[in-house]
Write a protein that holds these residues in place. Structure first.
Motif, short mmCIF file in Angstrom:
data_model
loop_
_atom_site.label_atom_id
_atom_site.label_comp_id
_atom_site.label_asym_id
_atom_site.label_seq_id
_atom_site.Cartn_x
_atom_site.Cartn_y
_atom_site.Cartn_z
N GLN A 41 0.82 -1.21 0.00
CA GLN A 41 0.00 0.00 0.00
C GLN A 41 0.86 1.26 0.00
O GLN A 41 0.51 2.26 -0.64
CB GLN A 41 -0.94 0.00 1.22
N ASP A 45 0.44 4.12 -2.82
CA ASP A 45 0.18 5.53 -2.50
C ASP A 45 1.22 6.44 -3.16
O ASP A 45 0.88 7.50 -3.71
CB ASP A 45 0.19 5.74 -0.99
N LYS A 48 0.54 6.59 -6.94
CA LYS A 48 -0.61 7.44 -7.28
C LYS A 48 -0.24 8.92 -7.21
O LYS A 48 -0.68 9.72 -8.05
CB LYS A 48 -1.79 7.14 -6.34
N LYS A 98 4.19 2.01 7.56
CA LYS A 98 3.15 2.98 7.21
C LYS A 98 3.60 4.40 7.55
O LYS A 98 3.40 5.34 6.77
CB LYS A 98 1.84 2.67 7.93
N ASP A 102 4.01 7.45 4.94
CA ASP A 102 3.32 8.75 5.10
C ASP A 102 4.32 9.91 5.05
O ASP A 102 4.05 10.95 4.45
CB ASP A 102 2.56 8.77 6.43
N ILE A 105 5.41 10.49 1.43
CA ILE A 105 4.38 11.21 0.67
C ILE A 105 4.42 12.70 1.01
O ILE A 105 4.38 13.57 0.12
CB ILE A 105 2.98 10.65 0.98
#
Length: 229
Positions: A41, A45, A48, A98, A102, A105
């Motif tokens: 994931q 992310d 994307k 995760k 984050d 990103i």
């Protein structure tokens, strides 16, 4: 750029913590499921975001591939854990992955143009290297369920293929689409070369004698006919 480097290191340390856990009992199957889904994931992310932020058609194409491939892996993993009645168990490693994703990103959102592309690709190379390392050293060896282990083994080549393209493009400072096209052209040339070599070998091994072969066949048939009479 220092912030991006720190983010890459955070993701690296998160994945490295898997290996350190292997020195003890290693993660359980439910924990492995959570780690796999989270790791995929994170890449989805990032992909994307790259699709919408990059100005390079090559980086965009690569990001789309990352989203497609890792979405497929996650679907396969989710379908399997449902079939096995296994509930993914959140754990410190999946949480750290995760968190690192984050942070990556957030930092990428502050960049644009060539700076964004370089940071995204650099992170992808490091991330895939550590995912492969975690698969080989911890996740695959620690998996108890044979179907889960088989899935991890099956998806490993996809991570390796991603890394090969990324590393080659990074080292040569050329677009990833160029690397893929050159790989395709090289494979095509190799196929043609092998086909020609095999064709010549077959001709040498099974050369048709033409008229001589016809005479031999006629002679054998004549003898058979004479013997029958």
């Amino acid at each position: 750029m220092k912030l991006i480097i720190h983010t890459v290191l955070a993701a690296t340390l998160a994945l490295a913590s898997i290996a350190s856990g292997a020195q003890g009992t290693g993660p359980s199957d439910p924990q492995i499921a959570a780690i796999v889904v989270t790791a995929n994931q994170v890449d989805i992310d990032a992909g994307k975001l790259a699709e919408t932020r990059t100005e390079s058609k090559d980086v965009k194409a690569f990001a789309q591939r990352m989203v497609t491939d890792h979405t497929g892996v996650n679907k396969a993993a989710t379908d399997l854990v449902k079939k096995l009645n296994v509930t993914p168990e959140d754990n410190p490693t999946s949480q750290n992955i995760k968190q690192g994703g984050d942070q990556n990103i957030a930092k990428l959102k502050t960049l644009s143009g060539a700076s964004f592309d370089k940071a995204y690709i650099d992170h992808e190379v490091t991330y895939h290297e550590n995912v492969i390392d975690a698969l080989d050293k911890t996740l695959i060896p620690s998996a108890k369920n044979e179907q889960l282990k088989a899935l991890l083994v099956k998806v490993r080549p996809a991570f390796v293929a991603h890394l090969c393209v990324e590393e080659t493009a990074q080292c040569l400072s050329i677009p990833e689409a160029t690397v893929r096209s050159r790989h395709f052209r090289a494979r095509s040339m190799l196929r043609e070369s092998l086909a020609q070599a095999l064709d010549l070998a077959e001709r040498d091994a099974f050369e048709f004698g033409g008229a001589q072969c016809d005479r031999i066949v006629a002679s054998v048939l004549a003898k058979i006919s004479g013997g029958a009479s």
